[in-house]
Design a protein around this motif. Structure first.
Motif, PDB file in Angstrom:
ATOM      1  N   PHE A 140       1.788   8.323  -4.515  1.00  0.00           N
ATOM      2  CA  PHE A 140       2.544   9.068  -3.510  1.00  0.00           C
ATOM      3  C   PHE A 140       4.004   8.672  -3.490  1.00  0.00           C
ATOM      4  CE2 PHE A 140       1.729   5.207  -1.224  1.00  0.00           C
ATOM      5  CZ  PHE A 140       2.562   5.148  -0.122  1.00  0.00           C
ATOM      6  N   LYS A 141       4.792   9.537  -2.865  1.00  0.00           N
ATOM      7  CA  LYS A 141       6.202   9.279  -2.632  1.00  0.00           C
ATOM      8  C   LYS A 141       6.445   9.303  -1.123  1.00  0.00           C
ATOM      9  CE  LYS A 141       7.704  11.519  -6.921  1.00  0.00           C
ATOM     10  NZ  LYS A 141       8.558  12.577  -7.523  1.00  0.00           N
ATOM     11  N   ARG A 142       7.595   8.814  -0.745  1.00  0.00           N
ATOM     12  CA  ARG A 142       7.971   8.758   0.662  1.00  0.00           C
ATOM     13  C   ARG A 142       7.112   7.709   1.377  1.00  0.00           C
ATOM     14  NH1 ARG A 142       8.599  14.893   2.703  1.00  0.00           N
ATOM     15  NH2 ARG A 142       9.828  13.852   4.319  1.00  0.00           N
ATOM     16  N   GLY A 143       7.164   7.712   2.682  1.00  0.00           N
ATOM     17  CA  GLY A 143       6.458   6.700   3.441  1.00  0.00           C
ATOM     18  C   GLY A 143       7.308   5.453   3.595  1.00  0.00           C
ATOM     19  N   MET A 144       7.195   4.801   4.744  1.00  0.00           N
ATOM     20  CA  MET A 144       7.983   3.606   5.013  1.00  0.00           C
ATOM     21  C   MET A 144       7.097   2.495   5.561  1.00  0.00           C
ATOM     22  SD  MET A 144      11.548   5.091   6.624  1.00  0.00           S
ATOM     23  CE  MET A 144      10.727   6.015   7.937  1.00  0.00           C
ATOM     24  N   GLN A 145       7.498   1.256   5.287  1.00  0.00           N
ATOM     25  CA  GLN A 145       6.759   0.099   5.765  1.00  0.00           C
ATOM     26  C   GLN A 145       7.752  -0.993   6.131  1.00  0.00           C
ATOM     27  OE1 GLN A 145       3.265  -0.384   6.108  1.00  0.00           O
ATOM     28  NE2 GLN A 145       3.949  -2.218   7.187  1.00  0.00           N
ATOM     29  N   ASP A 146       7.596  -1.550   7.339  1.00  0.00           N
ATOM     30  CA  ASP A 146       8.427  -2.689   7.703  1.00  0.00           C
ATOM     31  C   ASP A 146       7.720  -3.972   7.291  1.00  0.00           C
ATOM     32  OD1 ASP A 146       6.483  -2.171   9.608  1.00  0.00           O
ATOM     33  OD2 ASP A 146       7.587  -3.141  11.216  1.00  0.00           O
ATOM     34  N   VAL A 147       8.486  -4.881   6.659  1.00  0.00           N
ATOM     35  CA  VAL A 147       7.952  -6.120   6.099  1.00  0.00           C
ATOM     36  C   VAL A 147       8.700  -7.299   6.709  1.00  0.00           C
ATOM     37  CG1 VAL A 147       7.568  -7.432   3.984  1.00  0.00           C
ATOM     38  CG2 VAL A 147       7.385  -4.938   3.946  1.00  0.00           C
ATOM     39  N   PRO A 148       7.980  -8.294   7.228  1.00  0.00           N
ATOM     40  CA  PRO A 148       8.664  -9.474   7.780  1.00  0.00           C
ATOM     41  C   PRO A 148       9.393 -10.253   6.683  1.00  0.00           C
ATOM     42  CG  PRO A 148       6.285  -9.828   7.670  1.00  0.00           C
ATOM     43  CD  PRO A 148       6.510  -8.401   7.345  1.00  0.00           C
ATOM     44  N   PHE A 149      10.607 -10.735   7.030  1.00  0.00           N
ATOM     45  CA  PHE A 149      11.409 -11.446   6.034  1.00  0.00           C
ATOM     46  C   PHE A 149      12.358 -12.418   6.737  1.00  0.00           C
ATOM     47  CE2 PHE A 149      15.076 -11.882   3.169  1.00  0.00           C
ATOM     48  CZ  PHE A 149      14.446 -12.234   1.985  1.00  0.00           C
ATOM     49  N   THR A 177      13.133  -8.436   9.899  1.00  0.00           N
ATOM     50  CA  THR A 177      12.316  -7.345   9.373  1.00  0.00           C
ATOM     51  C   THR A 177      13.125  -6.510   8.389  1.00  0.00           C
ATOM     52  OG1 THR A 177      11.091  -7.194  11.466  1.00  0.00           O
ATOM     53  CG2 THR A 177      10.917  -5.333   9.969  1.00  0.00           C
ATOM     54  N   ILE A 178      12.465  -6.132   7.297  1.00  0.00           N
ATOM     55  CA  ILE A 178      13.054  -5.228   6.311  1.00  0.00           C
ATOM     56  C   ILE A 178      12.301  -3.901   6.395  1.00  0.00           C
ATOM     57  CG2 ILE A 178      13.603  -4.860   3.880  1.00  0.00           C
ATOM     58  CD1 ILE A 178      13.068  -7.885   3.497  1.00  0.00           C
ATOM     59  N   MET A 179      13.026  -2.784   6.420  1.00  0.00           N
ATOM     60  CA  MET A 179      12.393  -1.471   6.355  1.00  0.00           C
ATOM     61  C   MET A 179      12.466  -0.963   4.929  1.00  0.00           C
ATOM     62  SD  MET A 179      10.666   0.886   7.768  1.00  0.00           S
ATOM     63  CE  MET A 179      10.800   0.527   9.528  1.00  0.00           C
ATOM     64  N   MET A 180      11.298  -0.832   4.301  1.00  0.00           N
ATOM     65  CA  MET A 180      11.204  -0.399   2.919  1.00  0.00           C
ATOM     66  C   MET A 180      10.791   1.064   2.840  1.00  0.00           C
ATOM     67  SD  MET A 180       8.511  -1.377  -0.008  1.00  0.00           S
ATOM     68  CE  MET A 180       7.576   0.017   0.586  1.00  0.00           C
ATOM     69  N   ASP A 181      11.491   1.831   2.036  1.00  0.00           N
ATOM     70  CA  ASP A 181      11.207   3.253   1.842  1.00  0.00           C
ATOM     71  C   ASP A 181      10.629   3.441   0.439  1.00  0.00           C
ATOM     72  OD1 ASP A 181      11.069   5.956   1.954  1.00  0.00           O
ATOM     73  OD2 ASP A 181      13.163   6.304   2.416  1.00  0.00           O
ATOM     74  N   ASN A 182       9.435   3.995   0.350  1.00  0.00           N
ATOM     75  CA  ASN A 182       8.764   4.188  -0.935  1.00  0.00           C
ATOM     76  C   ASN A 182       9.351   5.402  -1.659  1.00  0.00           C
ATOM     77  OD1 ASN A 182       6.919   4.282  -3.057  1.00  0.00           O
ATOM     78  ND2 ASN A 182       5.432   5.447  -1.871  1.00  0.00           N
ATOM     79  N   ILE A 183       9.953   5.180  -2.804  1.00  0.00           N
ATOM     80  CA  ILE A 183      10.474   6.276  -3.624  1.00  0.00           C
ATOM     81  C   ILE A 183       9.359   6.872  -4.481  1.00  0.00           C
ATOM     82  CG2 ILE A 183      12.113   6.889  -5.454  1.00  0.00           C
ATOM     83  CD1 ILE A 183      13.922   4.690  -4.425  1.00  0.00           C
TER      84      ILE A 183
END
Length: 360
Positions: free
Chosen positions: A227-236, A240-246
């Motif tokens: 899949f493409k799109r979708g976002m996940q926040d990851v502790p760092f 927090t980092i907001m990651m966007d799936n390309i």
């Protein structure tokens, strides 16, 4: 002569077609959403929402009529609702069907059997589990410019374009009847003024046996499909980092015998970092490299926890058994299920930050 005969037959067909009975939207009670709750004495409580169209309106729903009945089965729900309606009930446009979690925990097997046999229902219809009362969720009303069914249909469709895996009646029935695969449905929860997709409900055939919160939906979809799109926040580093799936791709492979199979799930993801919160560091390529390593660590851990849950509950929503069946001629479902809890599954995630977003 042949031309004249063909012309006469053509005219007759047109005339016969014009004689077929037709009913407008206003002449039917069109059910677009139905919800089921557990009733008293093992009965089923069904609630429908019927759009009410004004004669002067441009066929936009101005209001909804809610009808609730108690019945012995889902088929009887339709019969009982018809007794309360002044217009013929039509379910050919049914777009969303909801089941309360309480009812799903009692097993939806008989209900699923009815769904699979009804030719009037679209296989693109959405199903969902309600954390609470399906009746209350349907009757709440959320916007003035769209019906409850349109609102919930849009909610599920929008989420499948992002974090939630593909879902429909077709998907559910395929997993329900397939060997080595179990179905899942979106879990919906009513808040004060809106409905949220709060997680995923997992089934052992028709029985709801497990659920995970919305924070784990991204990882499940990543394991389940490309899949493409979708976002996940990851502790760092305390933030927090907001990651966007390309774009992510998943690949399954199996080795070993059916007595001792070993699965490997490889996931390759390209991502963009578009937000950092609480991370007190300058954005640099070195920081990006550290983020990639953190993403790999995070998703490997999340994936391992999900797979462990599936093995503990003896459910296979990823369809690993079905995958094995298509590649092993000696596949034996009984043997597979016997060894499933001890199945070795290695998840290897690779993440590459190709679009930096926040980086200059």
């Amino acid at each position: 002569m042949k031309t004249i005969k063909f012309f006469l037959i053509f005219i007759s067909v047109l005339l016969l077609t014009g004689c077929l009975p037709s009913k407008s939207v206003e002449e039917n009670a069109i059910v677009q959403i139905i919800g089921y709750d557990a009733g008293e004495e093992k009965r089923i409580r069904g609630t429908v929402s019927i759009p009410q169209y004004g004669k002067s309106e441009d066929k936009q729903a101005a209001s909804e009529l809610y009808l609730t009945v108690d019945a012995d089965s889902t088929k009887d729900v339709e019969v009982e609702i018809q007794k309360q309606s002044s217009k013929p009930i039509s379910i050919g446009k049914l777009a969303v069907t909801l089941y309360s979690k309480e009812l799903a925990e009692q097993d939806l097997g008989d209900i699923v059997d009815v769904l699979s046999r009804d030719p009037r229902l679209s296989r693109n219809m959405f199903l969902g589990v309600v954390d609470g009362s399906a009746k209350d969720l349907i009757e709440s009303g959320y916007t003035q410019d769209e019906t409850t069914s349109k609102h919930l249909q849009g909610l599920i469709e929008n989420n499948t374009r992002h974090n939630f895996p593909s879902t429909s009646l077709h998907n559910f029935l395929y997993a329900y009847y397939a060997e080595g695969m179990d179905p899942f449905l979106p879990l919906l929860k009513k808040q004060e003024s809106f409905v949220e997709l709060s997680g995923v409900a997992f089934f052992k055939k028709g029985l709801l046996v497990a659920e995970v919160p919305d924070t784990k939906i991204f990882t499940f979809k990543m394991l389940k499909e490309n899949f493409k799109r979708g976002m996940q926040d990851v502790p760092f580093e305390g933030g927090t980092i907001m990651m966007d799936n390309i774009g992510s791709n998943v690949d399954y492979s199996i080795a070993g015998s059916l007595d001792n199979p070993k699965f490997e799930i490889k996931i390759s993801m390209k991502a963009e970092v578009n937000e950092m919160a609480g991370v007190d560091r300058k954005a640099t390529p070195q920081l990006a490299k550290e983020m990639e390593e953190k993403f790999v660590e995070y998703f490997n851990k999340e994936a391992d926890e999900l797979i462990q849950l599936f093995k503990e509950k003896k459910i296979d929503p990823l369809g690993l058994g079905n995958f094995t069946k298509t590649r092993r001629g000696d596949f034996d479902l009984s043997k597979w299920e016997e060894n499933y809890s001890d199945l070795e599954v290695d998840v290897n995630v690779d993440v590459e930050i190709t679009e930096y977003g926040i980086f200059s």
